[in-house]
Design a protein around this motif. Structure first.
Motif, short mmCIF file in Angstrom:
data_model
loop_
_atom_site.label_atom_id
_atom_site.label_comp_id
_atom_site.label_asym_id
_atom_site.label_seq_id
_atom_site.Cartn_x
_atom_site.Cartn_y
_atom_site.Cartn_z
N THR A 137 -0.51 -0.85 9.31
CA THR A 137 -1.09 0.51 9.44
C THR A 137 -2.12 0.73 8.32
N THR A 138 -2.55 1.92 8.15
CA THR A 138 -3.66 2.12 7.20
C THR A 138 -3.12 2.89 5.99
N LYS A 160 -7.54 -7.70 13.42
CA LYS A 160 -7.35 -6.42 12.74
C LYS A 160 -6.20 -5.68 13.41
N GLN A 161 -5.61 -4.76 12.65
CA GLN A 161 -4.44 -4.04 13.14
C GLN A 161 -4.71 -3.34 14.46
N HIS A 162 -5.89 -2.70 14.56
CA HIS A 162 -6.12 -1.92 15.80
C HIS A 162 -6.28 -2.85 16.99
N ASP A 179 -2.79 -3.77 17.96
CA ASP A 179 -2.18 -2.64 18.68
C ASP A 179 -2.68 -2.59 20.12
N ASP A 180 -3.96 -2.96 20.32
CA ASP A 180 -4.52 -2.90 21.68
C ASP A 180 -3.87 -3.96 22.58
#
Lengths: 354, 200
Positions: free
Chosen positions: A273-274, B25-27, B30-31
């Motif tokens: 997370t950020t 990357k995290q996002h 998540d996708d």
């Protein structure tokens, strides 16, 4: 007393009450040497390797040069500096120093134990630290010792990235000339022989004595003591890294939380997370960190039956019974009527569904 | 076909090396999860429908004498994706006096016996009845020692599914005794954890 033992109809597991750690496994359904039940001294513990290039190892001044200050006073590995500076990250595991001994999650404290004994299964709960616990289960009808581990969020307030491992230590003699040997699967199919600091097809120059001995597991790894006809296998419920760095040992990489990027393109630390720690540059993202839970299945066998038992267990783990549910009254009524009719037809009144 | 194609496409996508290894990357990670979850959700719904009909007896000779007066129903079943985190609405929402149908499908080409664990929110007296064997099944009700999330059930019901046929199913009725009959059933009370004293 000094030991705590829980058993099923096929396997028994003993814990050391003083340390709270696993101590031995006995197969009640298999006869080992001298006609006694097959037994091995097996311990398991959680630990972590510090990840290379973590700023927390020195002061944050090292951020600009991600070189691990430890290396400054160690004769640099035989590589150019550019490789020396390679931090651990999403693409690669690199422990802080080549000789690193992993740090125990339980530190020096005793691991707390609690036991639940059922009619068909027994389980022992171990609390290693405030972010690591495990439930060890033995079930009737199975020779497997099930270890359900839960780790996280891994703390990084010391600025150190951590590679968390579950480490099994046993009295099996599994190496020749000081070189430990294990076997790891390839996509759940052929098991490959892995020898410490050795490659069969070229003369290996060792740059990473820890990470260089980790191999990808999809399903399982095992070690064999052919002299004492014993095999110890660990089956996983997902892909993990696995290694055997010493005779009788196996370790699996189960969780990672790192604080620097490894300059290989993601440009983000393998963190969750950020958010951001105030005194760190914005490219280190701290997050809440994730909690990961999973299972390892420990199987002690004779060498002759070892692989057959591992394969059979792999089938059952990777094609498990699939539970489906319905609480719709009409569905319940349908199956209750079915059962009642069958019970009446079977003439067994006492089985009537009440 | 549409549902299975969606799932195949989603699994194909997450076979990308960045998805398998997490080098993204995290996002992006998540996708990947979002795409896979969407496909699995529709596949689970499909299985729930198809599975119910497959449970009804196929060979009408042998089974007729049991089922002629039993209404054939379009039974829909649900799956619990967070089953491994002890989260399952179908069993956790059971109240005293209610019954759930639990069917276990064996995907192996050989019969097997294996323990089944069900997450429960209540520790009322629970009894498990095997429809196939028309008999009560021994079960244990344990305090759940691995509650990994807020939704994890505090109790686990464990029983053994005996000889589930190859590529076949076994059906169980899980019943929470209501207050009045709680004392009559021989079902076990919940088994609590005993702390192991530190070695003297």
């Amino acid at each position: 007393g000094p030991h705590l033992t829980v058993s099923s109809d096929q396997v028994s597991v003993t814990f050391n009450s003083a340390t709270g750690l696993l101590e031995s496994i006995t197969r009640l359904d298999v006869t080992g040497a001298e006609g006694k039940p097959l037994t091995a001294q097996v311990s398991q513990d959680f630990a972590y390797y510090k990840s290379f290039g973590s700023p927390g190892i020195g002061n944050t001044a090292t951020l600009k040069d991600t070189r691990d200050p430890h290396l400054k006073n160690i004769q640099p590995l035989r590589d150019a500096d550019s490789v020396n500076n390679q931090p651990g990250g999403a693409y690669l595991m690199r422990s802080a120093t080549p000789e690193e001994v992993p740090t125990r999650l339980a530190a020096e404290k005793k691991v707390d134990l609690s036991v639940v004994r059922g009619r068909g299964l027994s389980e022992v709960h171990q609390q290693f630290s405030d972010y690591a616990s495990q439930v060890v289960r033995v079930r009737d009808g199975s020779p497997v010792v099930e270890l359900e581990w839960t780790v996280g969020p891994v703390p990084i307030n010391d600025g150190i990235g951590k590679e968390v491992i579950s480490k099994f230590t046993s009295n099996l003699r599994t190496g020749e000339k000081g070189r430990s040997k294990c076997f790891t699967d390839s996509n759940g199919r052929e098991f490959m022989e892995r020898v410490f600091n050795y490659r069969p097809t070229w003369d290996l120059e060792v740059y990473e004595p820890i990470a260089g001995n980790y191999y990808p597991l999809t399903a399982a790894m095992y070690i064999q003591d052919t002299t004492h006809d014993q095999q110890l296998a660990v089956l996983t419920d997902r892909s993990q890294g696995g290694a055997s760095l010493k005779s009788g040992e196996m370790e699996l990489l189960i969780h990672r939380r790192l604080v620097v990027d490894d300059n290989r393109g993601v440009e983000e630390a393998l963190n969750e997370t950020t958010g951001g720690m105030s005194h760190y540059p914005d490219w280190i993202r701290s997050g809440d960190g994730i909690t990961v839970t999973g299972k390892h299945y420990l199987l002690l066998s004779s060498v002759s039956d070892g692989l057959k038992e591992v394969r059979t267990l792999m089938d059952e783990l990777y094609l498990p019974l699939v539970p489906l549910f319905s609480a719709e009254p009409s569905t319940v009524k349908h199956f209750e009527a079915l059962a009642t009719t069958a019970a009446a037809a079977a003439g067994s009144a006492e089985n009537k569904v009440n | 076909d549409h549902v299975l194609f969606q799932l195949t496409a989603a699994v194909g996508l997450v076979n990308h090396h960045d998805a398998i290894t997490g080098t993204s990357k995290q996002h992006v990670a998540d996708d990947y999860v979002k795409i896979l979850a969407k496909a699995v959700t529709s596949a689970e719904a499909l299985i729930g429908k198809v599975y119910g009909t497959s449970l009804l007896p196929q060979d009408h000779t042998e089974s007729d004498k049991y089922t002629k007066d039993v209404p054939v129903l379009p039974t829909v079943f649900t799956m619990c994706r967070l089953y491994n985190e002890s989260v399952c609405t179908a069993t956790q929402s059971l109240q005293a006096g209610e019954t759930a149908v639990v069917a276990v499908y064996n995907p192996l080409p050989r019969a097997r016996t294996q323990q089944v664990t069900l997450p429960l929110n209540t520790h009322a007296r629970v009894s498990v009845f095997s429809v196939g064997e028309t008999a009560l099944v021994t079960s244990d009700l344990l305090a759940n020692q691995n509650q990994v999330s807020a939704e994890s059930a505090p109790y686990s019901l464990v029983f053994s599914a005996q000889n589930v046929p190859a590529l076949g199913s076994a059906v169980f009725l899980v019943r929470l005794a209501d207050k009045s009959t709680a004392s009559q059933t021989d079902a076990p009370a919940v088994l609590k954890a005993e702390k192991v004293p530190v070695e003297a």
